[in-house]
Design an enzyme around this catalytic site. Structure first.
Site, PDB file in Angstrom:
ATOM      1  N   CYS A   1       5.607  -4.230  15.743  1.00 45.24           N
ATOM      2  CA  CYS A   1       5.327  -3.365  16.889  1.00 45.24           C
ATOM      3  C   CYS A   1       3.850  -3.552  17.256  1.00 45.24           C
ATOM      4  O   CYS A   1       2.998  -3.727  16.379  1.00 45.24           O
ATOM      5  CB  CYS A   1       5.610  -1.905  16.548  1.00 45.24           C
ATOM      6  SG  CYS A   1       7.334  -1.616  16.095  1.00 45.24           S
TER       7      CYS A   1
ATOM      8  N   CYS B   1       6.112  -6.549   7.652  1.00 44.52           N
ATOM      9  CA  CYS B   1       7.221  -5.981   8.426  1.00 44.52           C
ATOM     10  C   CYS B   1       7.659  -6.995   9.471  1.00 44.52           C
ATOM     11  O   CYS B   1       6.824  -7.599  10.137  1.00 44.52           O
ATOM     12  CB  CYS B   1       6.772  -4.687   9.111  1.00 44.52           C
ATOM     13  SG  CYS B   1       8.113  -3.879  10.020  1.00 44.52           S
TER      14      CYS B   1
ATOM     15  N   CYS C   1       0.994  -1.413  15.647  1.00 41.18           N
ATOM     16  CA  CYS C   1       1.061  -1.160  14.207  1.00 41.18           C
ATOM     17  C   CYS C   1       0.484  -2.345  13.434  1.00 41.18           C
ATOM     18  O   CYS C   1       0.873  -3.491  13.653  1.00 41.18           O
ATOM     19  CB  CYS C   1       2.518  -0.931  13.814  1.00 41.18           C
ATOM     20  SG  CYS C   1       2.753  -0.628  12.065  1.00 41.18           S
TER      21      CYS C   1
ATOM     22  N   GLU D   1       0.831  -1.188   0.000  1.00 39.57           N
ATOM     23  CA  GLU D   1       0.000   0.000   0.000  1.00 39.57           C
ATOM     24  C   GLU D   1       0.868   1.240   0.000  1.00 39.57           C
ATOM     25  O   GLU D   1       1.948   1.262   0.570  1.00 39.57           O
ATOM     26  CB  GLU D   1      -0.902  -0.010   1.235  1.00 39.57           C
ATOM     27  CG  GLU D   1      -1.901  -1.126   1.146  1.00 39.57           C
ATOM     28  CD  GLU D   1      -2.884  -1.123   2.304  1.00 39.57           C
ATOM     29  OE1 GLU D   1      -3.933  -1.743   2.151  1.00 39.57           O
ATOM     30  OE2 GLU D   1      -2.600  -0.504   3.336  1.00 39.57           O
TER      31      GLU D   1
ATOM     32  N   CYS E   1      -0.953   6.269   9.426  1.00 39.35           N
ATOM     33  CA  CYS E   1       0.244   5.579   9.898  1.00 39.35           C
ATOM     34  C   CYS E   1      -0.099   4.317  10.666  1.00 39.35           C
ATOM     35  O   CYS E   1      -1.004   4.292  11.469  1.00 39.35           O
ATOM     36  CB  CYS E   1       1.027   6.474  10.847  1.00 39.35           C
ATOM     37  SG  CYS E   1       1.376   8.075  10.174  1.00 39.35           S
TER      38      CYS E   1
ATOM     39  N   CYS F   1       3.463   8.629   0.754  1.00 37.18           N
ATOM     40  CA  CYS F   1       4.006   7.709   1.748  1.00 37.18           C
ATOM     41  C   CYS F   1       4.222   6.359   1.073  1.00 37.18           C
ATOM     42  O   CYS F   1       3.281   5.790   0.501  1.00 37.18           O
ATOM     43  CB  CYS F   1       2.993   7.607   2.884  1.00 37.18           C
ATOM     44  SG  CYS F   1       3.403   6.374   4.112  1.00 37.18           S
TER      45      CYS F   1
HETATM   46  N1  SAH Z   1       9.239   0.978  10.472  1.00 32.90           N
HETATM   47  C1  SAH Z   1       9.398   2.392  10.308  1.00 32.90           C
HETATM   48  C2  SAH Z   1       8.603   2.897   9.160  1.00 32.90           C
HETATM   49  C3  SAH Z   1       7.121   2.756   9.306  1.00 32.90           C
HETATM   50  S1  SAH Z   1       6.615   4.317   9.651  1.00 32.90           S
HETATM   51  C4  SAH Z   1       9.058   3.104  11.602  1.00 32.90           C
HETATM   52  O1  SAH Z   1       8.539   2.454  12.517  1.00 32.90           O
HETATM   53  O2  SAH Z   1       9.371   4.270  11.737  1.00 32.90           O
HETATM   54  C5  SAH Z   1       5.162   4.180  10.365  1.00 32.90           C
HETATM   55  C6  SAH Z   1       4.944   5.346  11.277  1.00 32.90           C
HETATM   56  O3  SAH Z   1       3.646   5.191  11.765  1.00 32.90           O
HETATM   57  C7  SAH Z   1       5.882   5.288  12.461  1.00 32.90           C
HETATM   58  O4  SAH Z   1       6.152   6.502  13.058  1.00 32.90           O
HETATM   59  C8  SAH Z   1       5.050   4.438  13.371  1.00 32.90           C
HETATM   60  O5  SAH Z   1       5.499   4.483  14.639  1.00 32.90           O
HETATM   61  C9  SAH Z   1       3.701   5.045  13.152  1.00 32.90           C
HETATM   62  N2  SAH Z   1       2.591   4.200  13.576  1.00 32.90           N
HETATM   63  C10 SAH Z   1       2.542   2.885  13.601  1.00 32.90           C
HETATM   64  N3  SAH Z   1       1.377   2.456  14.123  1.00 32.90           N
HETATM   65  C11 SAH Z   1       0.666   3.556  14.438  1.00 32.90           C
HETATM   66  C12 SAH Z   1      -0.632   3.770  15.002  1.00 32.90           C
HETATM   67  N4  SAH Z   1      -1.419   2.766  15.382  1.00 32.90           N
HETATM   68  N5  SAH Z   1      -1.038   5.052  15.132  1.00 32.90           N
HETATM   69  C13 SAH Z   1      -0.248   6.072  14.766  1.00 32.90           C
HETATM   70  N6  SAH Z   1       0.980   5.923  14.252  1.00 32.90           N
HETATM   71  C14 SAH Z   1       1.431   4.683  14.082  1.00 32.90           C
END
Ligand code: SAH
Length: 333
Positions: free
Chosen positions: A106, A102, A109, A81, A325, A95
């Site tokens: 996390c 991944c 996420c 996506e 995000c 983006c």
């Molecule tokens: N793996 C990298 C790139 C992905 S960026 C990273 O973690 O930075 C994705 C962005 O969205 C990151 O800042 C991540 O922390 C954020 N993100 C992930 N899950 C989210 C959520 N549930 N709500 C808001 N931001 C989120």
């Protein structure tokens, strides 16, 4: 889209053809070789059958049209996506994903929850950019910024991500300024140091989300296994020493998890450094986590700014289409 055969097709053509092809593809954003009317018909047809330009994408629009998501499929039928974000200041941010799925998973996420399929190659990353460039061209608009904040951890696919940046930045192709490009990472110390030595002036974002390892471990256990906060901070110091560029620390605000004023005070101690800035992101809900209330986010931000930390609150767009995000996941991959 597949332009691997391009040099082969052009090898008997006059030298200037390469320049014409680059302009057609990466300046005029053509999606059909027939548009290059300066080429003889025979060449256009040869290119059409050997170097298809079609990008296999499905669009999903958000209700408010502030963000649009596309699902792009590649030759192995796996897809990623990518999102176009129309900011309120009129700029357009794209983006892109760097991996399919991944490996870091996390907790907050969605991208991690589908597991890890594979790395994208550099052109699959470029293709996401090109797709939106073609799309915006129809509105006579251009991409202003590119962020590696889609699916995947860009620094775990370092070589292809850097190749993509080099390609986008190249004067002979897109000529897209490196300063318009941001890489967001969970914080991989070795790769951050490597990035510091690259000739490209890309922006760096660190997904911090907690001020100490124990809270961070609850939220992003695999990332903490790879590097402690101490190691990340040392790498960031080195990055700033080498580049003198500002580093953005992303901090998602999760209701009752990492959003107390006590935590804000501790975070301020860690973040009060020259060239550090904190970007607070309202958490997009998932089954375990909810966003902090607006007032909590504002109070949290105030603690940081009162202590002299540069802080901004991100406008989170696209949550109505699961394009915000951490919500990028293609379930049937
Ligand atoms: N793996 C990298 C790139 C992905 S960026 C990273 O973690 O930075 C994705 C962005 O969205 C990151 O800042 C991540 O922390 C954020 N993100 C992930 N899950 C989210 C959520 N549930 N709500 C808001 N931001 C989120």
């Amino acid at each position: 889209m597949n332009i691997k055969n391009l040099s082969n097709i052009l090898k008997d053509e006059p030298k200037f053809r390469f320049k014409q092809v680059n302009k057609a593809l990466f300046v005029d954003y053509i999606s059909d070789w027939q548009e290059v009317t300066v080429f003889p018909l025979a060449l256009r047809e040869k290119l059409e059958s050997n170097c298809p330009l079609y990008i296999n994408a499905k669009l999903v629009d958000s209700g408010d049209k502030k963000s649009t998501k596309a699902l792009i499929s590649f030759s192995d039928n796996l897809s990623v996506e990518t999102v176009l974000i129309r900011q309120s200041d009129g700029r357009h941010t794209v983006c892109v994903s760097s991996q399919i799925g991944c490996p870091l998973a996390c907790k907050f996420c969605v991208s991690g929850s589908i597991g890890f399929k594979r790395n994208l190659n550099y052109f699959e990353i470029v293709e996401q950019f090109l797709f939106w460039a073609r799309y915006l061209k129809k509105e006579d608009k251009k991409i202003d910024n590119l962020v590696f904040m889609g699916m995947g951890e860009p620094l775990l696919n370092y070589d292809e991500v850097l190749k993509a940046i080099k390609f986008l930045n190249d004067e002979e192709s897109f000529n897209f300024g490196a300063r318009r490009i941001s890489i967001s990472t969970v914080g991989l110390a070795k790769q951050i140091k490597r990035l510091a030595k690259e000739p490209f002036q890309v922006n760096l974002g660190i997904s911090l989300h907690a001020y100490n390892d124990s809270l961070r471990k609850e939220l992003m256990p695999k990332a903490v296994e790879l590097n402690s906060l101490r190691e990340i901070m040392q790498a960031v110091d080195y990055y700033i020493f080498k580049t003198n560029r500002q580093v953005m620390f992303e901090y998602i605000m999760i209701d009752k998890v990492n959003d107390s004023l006590e935590i804000a005070k501790n975070l301020a101690v860690l973040m009060k450094r020259p060239l550090f800035m904190v970007n607070l992101i309202p958490c997009n809900s998932n089954e375990n986590y909810n966003p902090s209330p607006k007032k909590t986010i504002n109070d949290f931000a105030k603690v940081l700014s009162d202590k002299g930390v540069k802080v901004t609150i991100r406008e989170s767009l696209g949550s109505d289409i699961s394009a915000a995000c951490g919500q990028l996941a293609k379930i049937d991959n």
